[in-house]
Design a protein around this motif. Structure first.
Motif, short mmCIF file in Angstrom:
data_model
loop_
_atom_site.label_atom_id
_atom_site.label_comp_id
_atom_site.label_asym_id
_atom_site.label_seq_id
_atom_site.Cartn_x
_atom_site.Cartn_y
_atom_site.Cartn_z
N ILE A 26 -8.39 -6.55 -2.30
CA ILE A 26 -7.98 -5.21 -1.89
C ILE A 26 -7.09 -5.27 -0.67
N GLU A 27 -7.41 -6.14 0.29
CA GLU A 27 -6.57 -6.26 1.48
C GLU A 27 -5.18 -6.79 1.12
N ALA A 28 -5.13 -7.72 0.16
CA ALA A 28 -3.82 -8.23 -0.28
C ALA A 28 -2.99 -7.12 -0.92
N LEU A 29 -3.66 -6.25 -1.70
CA LEU A 29 -2.95 -5.13 -2.29
C LEU A 29 -2.44 -4.16 -1.24
N ARG A 30 -3.24 -3.94 -0.20
CA ARG A 30 -2.80 -3.05 0.88
C ARG A 30 -1.53 -3.60 1.54
N ARG A 31 -1.48 -4.92 1.73
CA ARG A 31 -0.28 -5.51 2.33
C ARG A 31 0.92 -5.34 1.42
N ARG A 32 0.71 -5.48 0.09
CA ARG A 32 1.81 -5.29 -0.84
C ARG A 32 2.31 -3.85 -0.81
N VAL A 143 -6.62 2.03 -4.68
CA VAL A 143 -5.77 1.59 -3.57
C VAL A 143 -4.30 1.88 -3.87
N LEU A 144 -3.87 1.59 -5.08
CA LEU A 144 -2.45 1.75 -5.43
C LEU A 144 -2.02 3.21 -5.48
N ASP A 149 3.85 6.50 -7.35
CA ASP A 149 3.93 7.82 -7.97
C ASP A 149 3.10 7.88 -9.24
N LEU A 150 3.07 6.76 -9.98
CA LEU A 150 2.33 6.69 -11.24
C LEU A 150 1.54 5.39 -11.28
N VAL A 151 0.25 5.48 -11.59
CA VAL A 151 -0.61 4.30 -11.74
C VAL A 151 -1.23 4.34 -13.13
N VAL A 152 -0.98 3.29 -13.92
CA VAL A 152 -1.55 3.17 -15.26
C VAL A 152 -2.72 2.20 -15.19
#
Length: 262
Positions: A26-32, A143-144, A149-152
Motif C-alpha cells: 500500500i505504501e508503494a502504491l501511495r508513492r506511485r 488507495v487508487l 478518475d476511474l478505477v476498475v
C-alpha cells in the motif's frame, strides 16, 4: 477486433529478499500515486469523436451509444458501477476516459487487451495496470481512488461484505472517482451494465482473417438507472475502433398482471 492480449505494463515493486507485506504494498502504491499528475495539471486533449460527455466536473465520458443509455449521459463521479459480459464494454470505458484526459487504473485483470484498448483510442500513458494485486485487491482499489478518475476492480469471483463495500463507496464519493467492479459481488452499486455479443461483421478483406465489427446488446439497470437496453456496433476501420448505435435506446416495460373483476 484484435484478440491479442498484452502482458502487464505495471507491477508492484517486489523486494528481492522477501515478499512485501500488505502495508509495504500500500505504501508503494501511495508513492506511485504521488508521482501521478493531479487532475487538471496537464492539458486535456479533445475527446474522441464518438465519445459523448457531460459537464467534466461531474461526468466521465463514455462511447456515445453507452452515454445515451445512461440517465446523465456518462459515468457520474463518486459512484460505483458494475460491468459484466463482453470485454469491449470495459475497453470502451477505458478508451473514452483516458482519451478525454482522465487517468485510469485496472486491478486484477491479467488478460486485459491493451492493444484493443489502444485501437479504441485509449491513451496507455494514462493507464496503470496491476494484474496481480495480491490477497486484498479491494484495499489497493481504495488507495487508487485517491489519484485516479476511474478505477476498475476485478474481484476474481469474490463477494465483498456490504460494510466494506459501503466504506469504499464513501471513499469514491469523497474523491470524485468512479469505481467499476467486475467478476464478483458488490452490493449497492448505482448502475449495472451488462453487454452481450449478438454477432460479428465480416472480414476486413480477402485472406486477412480479421473481424471488422462486433454487434453488442447492452443493458443498464440499477438504483440510479431504470432498466434500458441498446444495441451498438463496435467497428474496426482504417486502423481504429469506433462505436456506433444501430438502434435507439429502449426502456424496458414491466407488464402488470391482468386484473380480475369479481
Amino acid at each position: 477486433m484484435t484478440g491479442v492480449h498484452v502482458a502487464a505494463v505495471s507491477e508492484l515493486p517486489v523486494d528481492e529478499q522477501a515478499e512485501p507485506t500488505r502495508a509495504e504494498r500500500i505504501e508503494a502504491l501511495r508513492r506511485r500515486i504521488a508521482a501521478v499528475p493531479a487532475r487538471g495539471e496537464v492539458s486535456r486533449p479533445a475527446p474522441a469523436p464518438d465519445a459523448a460527455q457531460g459537464p467534466p466536473e461531474r461526468l466521465l465520458p463514455l462511447p456515445r451509444p453507452l452515454a445515451e443509455l445512461l440517465p446523465h449521459g456518462g459515468l457520474v463521479r463518486g459512484t460505483v458501477v458494475s460491468v459484466s459480459g463482453a470485454t469491449s464494454l470495459l475497453l470502451g470505458m477505458l478508451a473514452s476516459v483516458t482519451a478525454g484526459g482522465g487517468h485510469a487504473a485496472v486491478i486484477g485483470h491479467r488478460r486485459l487487451g491493451l492493444l484493443a484498448a489502444a485501437e479504441m483510442g485509449a491513451r496507455l500513458c494514462r493507464l496503470a495496470v496491476i494484474p496481480d494485486p495480491g490477497p486484498d485487491p479491494v484495499a489497493i482499489a481504495a488507495v487508487l481512488l485517491d489519484g485516479m478518475d476511474l478505477v476498475v476492480l476485478g474481484l476474481g469471483g469474490a463477494s465483498v461484505p456490504p460494510s466494506r463495500a459501503r466504506a469504499v463507496a464513501a471513499r469514491a464519493r469523497s474523491k470524485g472517482a468512479v469505481l467499476v467492479v467486475t467478476d464478483g459481488r458488490w452490493d449497492g452499486v448505482q448502475v449495472r451494465l451488462e453487454a452481450q455479443v449478438n454477432g460479428y461483421d465480416g472480414l476486413a478483406g480477402p485472406g486477412r482473417g480479421r473481424l471488422c465489427g462486433t454487434r453488442l446488446s447492452v443493458r443498464a439497470h440499477g438504483r440510479a438507472c431504470p432498466p434500458r437496453t441498446t444495441r451498438a456496433d463496435v467497428c474496426a476501420t482504417r486502423g481504429e475502433v469506433t462505436w456506433a448505435s444501430d438502434r435507439r435506446v429502449r426502456p424496458e416495460i414491466v407488464s402488470e398482471p391482468d386484473r380480475v373483476t369479481l
